[in-house]
Design an enzyme around this catalytic site. Sequence first.
Site: not given
Ligand code: IDC
Length: 349
Positions: A179, A268
């Site tokens: 991302e 994702e």
């Molecule tokens: C989130 C995890 C969370 C963690 C965080 C850290 O769910 O537990 O603490 O990352 O950065 C994304 C990202 C993905 C995120 C997820 C949810 O690719 O890494 O994971 N998310 O926030 N993009 C949109 C949402």
Amino acid sequence: MKNNNFFKFFSIVFASFCIFGLAGCGKKVADGSDTHLAIEDGKPVVERYGQLQVLNGTLCNQAGKPVQLRGMSSHGLQWHGKYANQDVIGWLRDDWNCQLWRPAMYLTEGGYIGNKAIKVKVIDSIEACINLGMYVLVDWHVLGNGDPMVHKAQAIEFFTEIAQKYGSYPNIIYELCNEPNGDNVTWEGNIRPYAEDVIKAIRQYDKNNVIVVGTPHWSQYVDKVIANPLQDENVMYTVHFYAGSHGKKNMNIARKALKAGLPVFVTEWGCTKESGDGGVFEKETLAWIKFLEENNISWANWSVNNKGEDSGVLKYNADRNAKGHWAESDLSPAGIFVRKILRNETENK
Ligand code: IDC
């Protein structure tokens, strides 16, 4: 006479049930190509679909038929990498009907840049997917540092190694930057030039496996690619959504890109808010799932972990030894829901 008609009617209903009902969790398609099955007639998906390719703006199997791949993403490998093993991935194939596994290798927050050892979880994932006949989406998880250019040299080194070692296996799909984000991080100025260089490195060793490239604004603005896509036949572009945060507006952006002929891959998505928490949005998720199926868009769901966040498919502390073989009581509401989607057991199937 009446009885006879009744008997005929009953036979037709019964025959239809045998033909369509017993297909189990798979959807039989007339030409037998895309069944959404991880295993069919004893053959895992890679054995059936073979070398993937992009034709007419969509993902196709070796025979040139459109195929939609579906599966699960890991959580950050530095936190929940223990699930990236053959027991768990095999359980996801056999019980969840997953055709795809995505090891998410973060760069920051304790990820690869300061902790090269977590690469082993990507290697374990690749080896497991080769053994299991599944596709593996190798994710360079750009997030904290929104500009993929920041770690371009490391990305080239990493993907060169993967392509050199595993590029001859049709199982591999490369995801160059999860991302990209930040107001100054644009398709033209940052992501495209980054992707061009990494693709060049990969193509030295791997001429044809599919490469998926992230898009601006956390992989939501795929339409920014339309004016100047990459010059490689087997490249696709990322769209991400979290059903509790991203609705019609995001779907319309994806529609615009599809209409322009761009091949899209949802590497994702989550059924929660974009925080990864905040409840499970079933209705909104099913609207997206329908859209993805109608447009033959492959996907991976976020994510396999037991930390207790709503997008995690395991309950808090369940399967601490990462062995798979989960009972329904090990699964969170998201886990129960996403498993049903993968097994084609939801209402809108
Ligand atoms: C989130 C995890 C969370 C963690 C965080 C850290 O769910 O537990 O603490 O990352 O950065 C994304 C990202 C993905 C995120 C997820 C949810 O690719 O890494 O994971 N998310 O926030 N993009 C949109 C949402």
